[in-house]
Design a protein around this motif. Structure first.
Motif, mmCIF file in Angstrom:
data_model
loop_
_atom_site.group_PDB
_atom_site.id
_atom_site.type_symbol
_atom_site.label_atom_id
_atom_site.label_comp_id
_atom_site.label_asym_id
_atom_site.label_seq_id
_atom_site.Cartn_x
_atom_site.Cartn_y
_atom_site.Cartn_z
ATOM 1 N N ILE A 1 -83.833 16.556 -8.374
ATOM 2 C CA ILE A 1 -83.710 16.139 -6.979
ATOM 3 C C ILE A 1 -83.333 17.358 -6.147
ATOM 4 O O ILE A 1 -82.684 18.284 -6.635
ATOM 5 C CB ILE A 1 -82.647 15.039 -6.807
ATOM 6 N N PRO A 2 -83.728 17.384 -4.890
ATOM 7 C CA PRO A 2 -83.312 18.485 -4.007
ATOM 8 C C PRO A 2 -81.797 18.427 -3.747
ATOM 9 O O PRO A 2 -81.214 17.344 -3.659
ATOM 10 C CB PRO A 2 -84.109 18.235 -2.723
ATOM 11 N N PHE A 3 -81.206 19.595 -3.613
ATOM 12 C CA PHE A 3 -79.779 19.663 -3.315
ATOM 13 C C PHE A 3 -79.513 20.778 -2.315
ATOM 14 O O PHE A 3 -80.299 21.713 -2.171
ATOM 15 C CB PHE A 3 -78.947 19.904 -4.586
ATOM 16 N N THR A 4 -78.396 20.672 -1.641
ATOM 17 C CA THR A 4 -77.895 21.726 -0.759
ATOM 18 C C THR A 4 -76.406 21.864 -0.984
ATOM 19 O O THR A 4 -75.664 20.878 -0.872
ATOM 20 C CB THR A 4 -78.154 21.398 0.730
ATOM 21 N N ALA A 5 -75.977 23.058 -1.356
ATOM 22 C CA ALA A 5 -74.552 23.356 -1.532
ATOM 23 C C ALA A 5 -74.115 24.267 -0.392
ATOM 24 O O ALA A 5 -74.600 25.403 -0.288
ATOM 25 C CB ALA A 5 -74.301 24.019 -2.884
ATOM 26 N N ARG A 6 -73.229 23.778 0.456
ATOM 27 C CA ARG A 6 -72.775 24.532 1.620
ATOM 28 C C ARG A 6 -71.419 25.161 1.327
ATOM 29 O O ARG A 6 -70.459 24.470 0.959
ATOM 30 C CB ARG A 6 -72.695 23.630 2.851
ATOM 31 N N PHE A 7 -71.373 26.489 1.494
ATOM 32 C CA PHE A 7 -70.126 27.232 1.368
ATOM 33 C C PHE A 7 -69.582 27.499 2.775
ATOM 34 O O PHE A 7 -70.160 27.074 3.767
ATOM 35 C CB PHE A 7 -70.368 28.532 0.607
ATOM 36 N N GLU A 8 -68.489 28.212 2.832
ATOM 37 C CA GLU A 8 -67.869 28.465 4.138
ATOM 38 C C GLU A 8 -68.766 29.294 5.051
ATOM 39 O O GLU A 8 -68.768 29.115 6.267
ATOM 40 C CB GLU A 8 -66.516 29.163 3.949
ATOM 41 N N ASP A 9 -69.537 30.211 4.467
ATOM 42 C CA ASP A 9 -70.375 31.080 5.292
ATOM 43 C C ASP A 9 -71.789 31.215 4.739
ATOM 44 O O ASP A 9 -72.376 32.292 4.756
ATOM 45 C CB ASP A 9 -69.737 32.470 5.434
#
Length: 290
Positions: free
Chosen positions: A159-167
């Protein structure tokens, strides 16, 4: 004496054949494909049968048309995540086509095949619909019996994923693994796995520097990115891998985005499997149970 070929029958019969062959190829390759994609591939298979009606082509063009049509049929039927998986689907589709041809030849061996037409590496037998359906059913039944006797290939769900970090953020495909369960032993924070070589180009500069220092020199950067070590069981054994808390993890499951906070990204220095995905997330109850 040449027989009469009806274009509509030629199309629909070959589309039906393509449908069952693509279903069999999906089973043997361990792939999951949406029904609409299988129907699209079946329609492409029906259209490819019209090569029989074209004027005679040069040998190199005939082979190119046959190979190209098979590739396009498989491309229409299955999502392409990596070259190896795509070629596996192509192999099983071609194999089942050859198996069906052998079944039809065997069924007509003791009888006279009437009105045989050949052109552009295509052979058309004017056989009865019941015989053709029986051959298709026989090949498909053989595939099902092999799956029953030896076990079905493990179907890979990504499945598609997006991991967002602080920057910054990392996007890609994640494998949903029911056997994956990793948590921070101190805080109990759930985690998912990221392949450092696959995502390093998208990582924030500070995190990239800290991870490169750890994997290259085995040192933790002091005063920089706050990494933590989490014991993780991988194919190489159980070891401590660097991890960092992400601001948000988004999983595009079943057409609806699911957002999770308070999750750790654990980084491994090896690529995952054949490169068809760059992350591993636990199934429902892992990250989702946070």
């Amino acid at each position: 004496m040449r027989g009469v070929i009806y274009v509509d029958i030629l199309f629909f019969v070959n589309a039906l054949i393509g449908y069952f062959l693509l279903r069999g190829a999906a089973l043997l390759a361990g792939r999951i494909a949406a029904d609409w994609r299988i129907f699209l591939g079946a329609a492409a298979a029906g259209l490819s049968s019209l090569l029989l009606l074209l004027p005679p082509l040069p040998q190199w063009l005939m082979w190119g048309a046959k190979i190209g049509s098979a590739v396009l049929i498989v491309f229409a039927s299955f999502p392409v995540h990596n070259v190896r998986g795509f070629l596996k689907c192509c192999f099983w589709y071609v194999f089942l086509n050859i198996a069906l041809s052998g079944a039809v030849f065997a069924a007509t061996y003791y009888g006279a095949a009437q009105n045989v037409s050949t052109n552009n590496l295509s052979v058309y037998f004017n056989v009865s619909p019941l015989l053709l359906i029986g051959c298709i059913a026989g090949v498909y039944l053989a595939v099902q019996l092999c799956a029953w006797a030896f076990g079905r290939p493990q179907q890979v769900r990504t499945i598609p994923f997006t991991a967002r970090f602080e920057d910054g953020c990392v996007q890609g495909l994640a494998l949903v693994d029911t056997g994956f369960s990793v948590r921070d032993p101190i805080t109990g924070t759930p985690a998912f796995l990221l392949s450092f070589p696959a995502v390093r180009g998208a990582l924030p500069p500070g995190l990239l520097r800290a991870l490169a220092l750890y994997f290259d020199d085995g040192a933790m950067e002091t005063g920089g990115m706050p990494l933590r070590l989490i014991p993780t069981k991988t194919a190489a054994g159980t070891r401590a891998l660097p991890a960092v808390r992400v601001r948000e993890l988004v999983l595009e499951a079943d057409g609806a985005p699911r957002r999770y906070t308070g999750v750790c990204a654990v980084f491994t220095p090896e690529p995952l499997a054949d490169g068809g995905f760059c992350a591993i997330v636990p199934a429902e109850g892992g990250v989702c149970g946070a």
